[in-house]
Design an enzyme around this catalytic site. Structure first.
Site, PDB file in Angstrom:
ATOM      1  CB  THR A 113      39.984  57.317  44.472  1.00 41.01           C
ATOM      2  OG1 THR A 113      40.663  56.890  45.653  1.00 41.01           O
ATOM      3  CG2 THR A 113      38.531  57.549  44.823  1.00 41.01           C
ATOM      4  NE  ARG A 144      45.931  49.465  38.993  1.00 43.24           N
ATOM      5  CZ  ARG A 144      45.758  48.213  39.350  1.00 43.24           C
ATOM      6  NH1 ARG A 144      45.351  47.316  38.462  1.00 43.24           N
ATOM      7  NH2 ARG A 144      45.990  47.824  40.591  1.00 43.24           N
ATOM      8  CD1 TRP A 183      45.731  33.573  38.527  1.00 48.16           C
ATOM      9  CD2 TRP A 183      45.178  34.397  36.525  1.00 48.16           C
ATOM     10  NE1 TRP A 183      45.010  32.603  37.858  1.00 48.16           N
ATOM     11  CE2 TRP A 183      44.667  33.082  36.628  1.00 48.16           C
ATOM     12  CE3 TRP A 183      44.948  35.117  35.341  1.00 48.16           C
ATOM     13  CZ2 TRP A 183      43.931  32.482  35.604  1.00 48.16           C
ATOM     14  CZ3 TRP A 183      44.224  34.514  34.317  1.00 48.16           C
ATOM     15  CH2 TRP A 183      43.735  33.209  34.464  1.00 48.16           C
ATOM     16  CD  GLU A 203      38.246  39.480  64.307  1.00 50.45           C
ATOM     17  OE1 GLU A 203      39.426  39.105  64.101  1.00 50.45           O
ATOM     18  OE2 GLU A 203      37.866  39.987  65.369  1.00 50.45           O
ATOM     19  CG  ASP A 260      45.719  43.169  45.067  1.00 50.75           C
ATOM     20  OD1 ASP A 260      45.806  43.464  43.853  1.00 50.75           O
ATOM     21  OD2 ASP A 260      46.529  43.582  45.919  1.00 50.75           O
ATOM     22  N   GLY A 261      45.421  40.864  42.745  1.00 56.40           N
ATOM     23  CA  GLY A 261      46.330  39.882  42.160  1.00 56.40           C
ATOM     24  C   GLY A 261      46.031  39.499  40.715  1.00 56.40           C
ATOM     25  CG  ASN A 262      42.372  40.640  38.895  1.00 59.42           C
ATOM     26  OD1 ASN A 262      42.233  39.745  39.720  1.00 59.42           O
ATOM     27  ND2 ASN A 262      41.416  41.500  38.596  1.00 59.42           N
ATOM     28  CG  ASN A 264      42.675  50.754  41.145  1.00 56.11           C
ATOM     29  OD1 ASN A 264      41.786  50.061  41.637  1.00 56.11           O
ATOM     30  ND2 ASN A 264      43.964  50.544  41.416  1.00 56.11           N
TER      31      ASN A 264
HETATM   32  C1  IPE Z   1      43.211  47.787  45.674  1.00 60.04           C
HETATM   33  O1  IPE Z   1      44.091  47.061  44.897  1.00 60.04           O
HETATM   34  C2  IPE Z   1      42.044  48.205  44.861  1.00 60.04           C
HETATM   35  C3  IPE Z   1      41.208  47.137  44.313  1.00 60.04           C
HETATM   36  C4  IPE Z   1      41.305  45.868  44.570  1.00 60.04           C
HETATM   37  C5  IPE Z   1      40.181  47.574  43.416  1.00 60.04           C
HETATM   38  P1  IPE Z   1      45.438  47.710  44.324  1.00 60.04           P
HETATM   39  O2  IPE Z   1      46.197  46.598  43.707  1.00 60.04           O
HETATM   40  O3  IPE Z   1      45.125  48.863  43.472  1.00 60.04           O
HETATM   41  O4  IPE Z   1      46.132  48.201  45.664  1.00 60.04           O
HETATM   42  P2  IPE Z   1      47.611  48.715  45.978  1.00 60.04           P
HETATM   43  O5  IPE Z   1      47.776  50.006  45.264  1.00 60.04           O
HETATM   44  O6  IPE Z   1      48.559  47.665  45.503  1.00 60.04           O
HETATM   45  O7  IPE Z   1      47.643  48.858  47.463  1.00 60.04           O
HETATM   46  C1  IPE Z   2      43.167  43.781  41.348  1.00 56.06           C
HETATM   47  O1  IPE Z   2      44.255  43.216  40.700  1.00 56.06           O
HETATM   48  C2  IPE Z   2      42.202  44.433  40.407  1.00 56.06           C
HETATM   49  C3  IPE Z   2      42.179  45.899  40.450  1.00 56.06           C
HETATM   50  C4  IPE Z   2      42.872  46.644  41.254  1.00 56.06           C
HETATM   51  C5  IPE Z   2      41.316  46.556  39.493  1.00 56.06           C
HETATM   52  P1  IPE Z   2      45.540  44.071  40.296  1.00 56.06           P
HETATM   53  O2  IPE Z   2      45.301  44.618  38.939  1.00 56.06           O
HETATM   54  O3  IPE Z   2      45.846  45.063  41.339  1.00 56.06           O
HETATM   55  O4  IPE Z   2      46.638  42.937  40.243  1.00 56.06           O
HETATM   56  P2  IPE Z   2      48.149  43.027  40.749  1.00 56.06           P
HETATM   57  O5  IPE Z   2      48.124  43.499  42.165  1.00 56.06           O
HETATM   58  O6  IPE Z   2      48.852  43.987  39.851  1.00 56.06           O
HETATM   59  O7  IPE Z   2      48.659  41.638  40.622  1.00 56.06           O
HETATM   60 MG    MG Z   3      47.011  44.969  43.037  1.00 54.89          MG
END
Ligand code: IPE
Ligand code: IPE
Ligand code: MG
Length: 250
Positions: free
Chosen positions: A68, A73, A27, A209, A22-24, A70
């Site tokens: 699911t 988006r 970033w 864990e 998470d966090g792309n 995602n």
């Molecule tokens: C969870 O990340 C799904 C993946 C990493 C593929 P999200 O960024 O979509 O999760 P939420 O919606 O913030 O909980």
């Molecule tokens: C995780 O990064 C990748 C996927 C869920 C596909 P995000 O796209 O959720 O990045 P943030 O949470 O918006 O920073």
């Molecule tokens: Mg995310």
């Protein structure tokens, strides 16, 4: 970093690591770029995580790549993620072979674009005899959807007299999940500071864990994985027993 690796007890590594990458988006935003730029820069982190897990002898690593949820988006982002999936799998195939990485997938794969399904099937087939580590991509994956799917398939067997209701146990349920060929998760890592499960491997993480780090996924490197493993090794997994029992078991 070698020092970190050296402080890991190789007799006590998690057999199955699951990562919520998470966090792309954040970033990329931090760099004044579009979200997709973050996804494009996630591949190095994937390589590092898998290589690090291999270094310590972990046999299974599962990466949450697309949930699911995602699908909700913006279409532009979903399309970019699907394209990236195809190009990355193709690009990495030689690396998978070189490093003995067996590719597997979990999720409603039939919902992915045909081209992505085709590439995925090809990569799974090409790597099926690799034995160093199994890398599972969770794609169009949701744990609740997985459980619903399992219940439907089990019910069909009962209705068709192929399964006695009294025989339904945890093992039967396991065998009907996407993860039927994977062991339970020992250790779950989530990057980017979010502390939630987001519909990932609910059944399989019953006794995992959990570890949360503020590192954003595109910045994740072997050293971060090793830090997490060291933390894991300082915990006592009791599985309902007392600490004293665990000590005498060992
Ligand atoms: C969870 O990340 C799904 C993946 C990493 C593929 P999200 O960024 O979509 O999760 P939420 O919606 O913030 O909980
Ligand atoms: C995780 O990064 C990748 C996927 C869920 C596909 P995000 O796209 O959720 O990045 P943030 O949470 O918006 O920073
Ligand atoms: Mg995310």
């Amino acid at each position: 970093m070698d020092k970190k690796l050296q402080s890991i007890n190789l007799q006590k590594v998690p057999n199955h690591i699951a990562i919520i990458m998470d966090g792309n988006g954040r970033w990329a935003k931090n760099k004044g770029m579009q979200r997709v730029f973050g996804h494009k820069n996630a591949l190095t982190a994937v390589r590092e995580a898998v290589a690090g897990a291999s270094d310590i002898g972990t046999k299974f690593i599962t990466l949450y790549a697309f949930s699911t949820e995602n699908w909700n988006r913006p279409k532009l982002e979903v399309d970019a993620l699907m394209t990236l999936l195809i190009t990355s799998l193709k690009k990495e195939l030689s690396g998978f072979q070189k490093n003995g990485i067996k590719i597997n997938s979990i999720g409603a794969i039939e919902q992915l674009p045909k081209k992505a399904q085709k590439t995925l099937t090809e990569v799974i087939e090409a790597t099926k005899n690799n034995t160093t580590i199994t890398l599972t991509f969770a794609l169009s994956y949701g744990a609740r959807e997985e459980i619903v799917n399992a219940i439907k398939n089990i019910s069909k067997k009962v209705v068709n007299n192929n399964l006695d209701i009294e025989k339904i146990d945890e093992k039967i349920i396991n065998n009907h999940l996407y993860t039927f060929n994977l062991p339970d998760v020992d250790f779950m890592i989530r990057t980017s500071g979010e502390q939630r499960i987001s519909n990932f491997l609910l059944w399989q993480m019953a006794y995992a864990e959990l570890y949360f780090t503020d590192v954003l996924w595109p910045d994740f490197r072997k050293e971060h994985l090793f830090d997490a493993i060291i933390d894991y090794q300082n915990r006592e997994r009791r599985f309902g027993k007392t600490s004293e029992q665990i000590e005498t078991d060992e």
